[in-house]
Design a protein around this motif. Structure first.
Motif, mmCIF file in Angstrom:
data_model
loop_
_atom_site.group_PDB
_atom_site.id
_atom_site.type_symbol
_atom_site.label_atom_id
_atom_site.label_comp_id
_atom_site.label_asym_id
_atom_site.label_seq_id
_atom_site.Cartn_x
_atom_site.Cartn_y
_atom_site.Cartn_z
ATOM 1 N N ALA A 1 0.824 -1.238 -0.011
ATOM 2 C CA ALA A 1 -0.077 0.017 -0.036
ATOM 3 C C ALA A 1 0.982 1.269 0.000
ATOM 4 O O ALA A 1 0.434 2.230 -0.814
ATOM 5 N N ARG A 2 1.923 1.242 0.744
ATOM 6 C CA ARG A 2 2.785 2.415 0.763
ATOM 7 C C ARG A 2 3.613 2.531 -0.453
ATOM 8 O O ARG A 2 3.599 3.787 -1.093
ATOM 9 N N ARG A 3 3.975 1.650 -1.087
ATOM 10 C CA ARG A 3 4.621 1.837 -2.460
ATOM 11 C C ARG A 3 3.791 2.073 -3.499
ATOM 12 O O ARG A 3 3.995 3.030 -4.228
ATOM 13 N N ALA B 1 1.854 6.664 -6.869
ATOM 14 C CA ALA B 1 0.405 7.728 -7.285
ATOM 15 C C ALA B 1 1.011 9.050 -7.016
ATOM 16 O O ALA B 1 0.842 9.811 -8.145
ATOM 17 N N CYS B 2 1.877 9.242 -5.982
ATOM 18 C CA CYS B 2 2.329 10.793 -5.687
ATOM 19 C C CYS B 2 3.272 11.233 -6.913
ATOM 20 O O CYS B 2 3.060 12.403 -7.441
ATOM 21 N N VAL B 3 4.155 10.124 -7.042
ATOM 22 C CA VAL B 3 5.108 10.669 -8.176
ATOM 23 C C VAL B 3 4.395 10.934 -9.575
ATOM 24 O O VAL B 3 4.837 11.926 -10.277
ATOM 25 N N MET B 4 3.740 9.920 -9.778
ATOM 26 C CA MET B 4 2.782 10.130 -11.121
ATOM 27 C C MET B 4 2.060 11.442 -11.203
ATOM 28 O O MET B 4 2.200 12.091 -12.229
ATOM 29 N N ALA B 5 1.501 11.705 -9.977
ATOM 30 C CA ALA B 5 0.504 12.982 -10.108
ATOM 31 C C ALA B 5 1.583 14.072 -10.093
ATOM 32 O O ALA B 5 1.332 15.133 -10.932
ATOM 33 N N ALA B 6 2.720 14.126 -9.355
ATOM 34 C CA ALA B 6 3.599 15.344 -9.676
ATOM 35 C C ALA B 6 4.181 15.587 -11.108
ATOM 36 O O ALA B 6 4.201 16.590 -11.467
#
Length: 85
Positions: free
Chosen positions: A40-42, A47-52
């Motif tokens: 889940a953490r990965r 998702a955060c890196v892709m959104a950024a």
């Protein structure tokens, strides 16, 4: 060294505690829970890196400069503003 040998022989003569039979399920459950949290953490990090990355790419792809309206001013689409002009 002699004391350790005595302790080990004393432990060898004792029966195995019954709680050790149930420890395998607890350990495997703990490992599965840890693995699920790691997955889940990965996923959240990806998702955060892709959104950024997508936000930066979308911002860099536009050639217009961003212009902000006054915070407490009358919006340009307000009826009072349209009637006054």
């Amino acid at each position: 060294m002699h004391d350790i040998d005595q302790l080990l022989s004393m432990l060898q003569s004792r029966p195995v505690p019954s709680q050790l039979n149930d420890i395998e399920d607890a350990v495997l459950t703990g490992l599965a829970r840890h693995r699920d949290r790691l997955i889940a953490r990965r996923g959240l990090a990806i998702a955060c890196v892709m959104a950024a990355f997508m936000g930066l790419a979308a911002g860099a792809g536009t050639e217009e400069s961003a212009a902000a309206e006054r915070l407490l001013g009358v919006p340009a689409a307000a009826p009072s503003h349209l009637l006054a002009s």
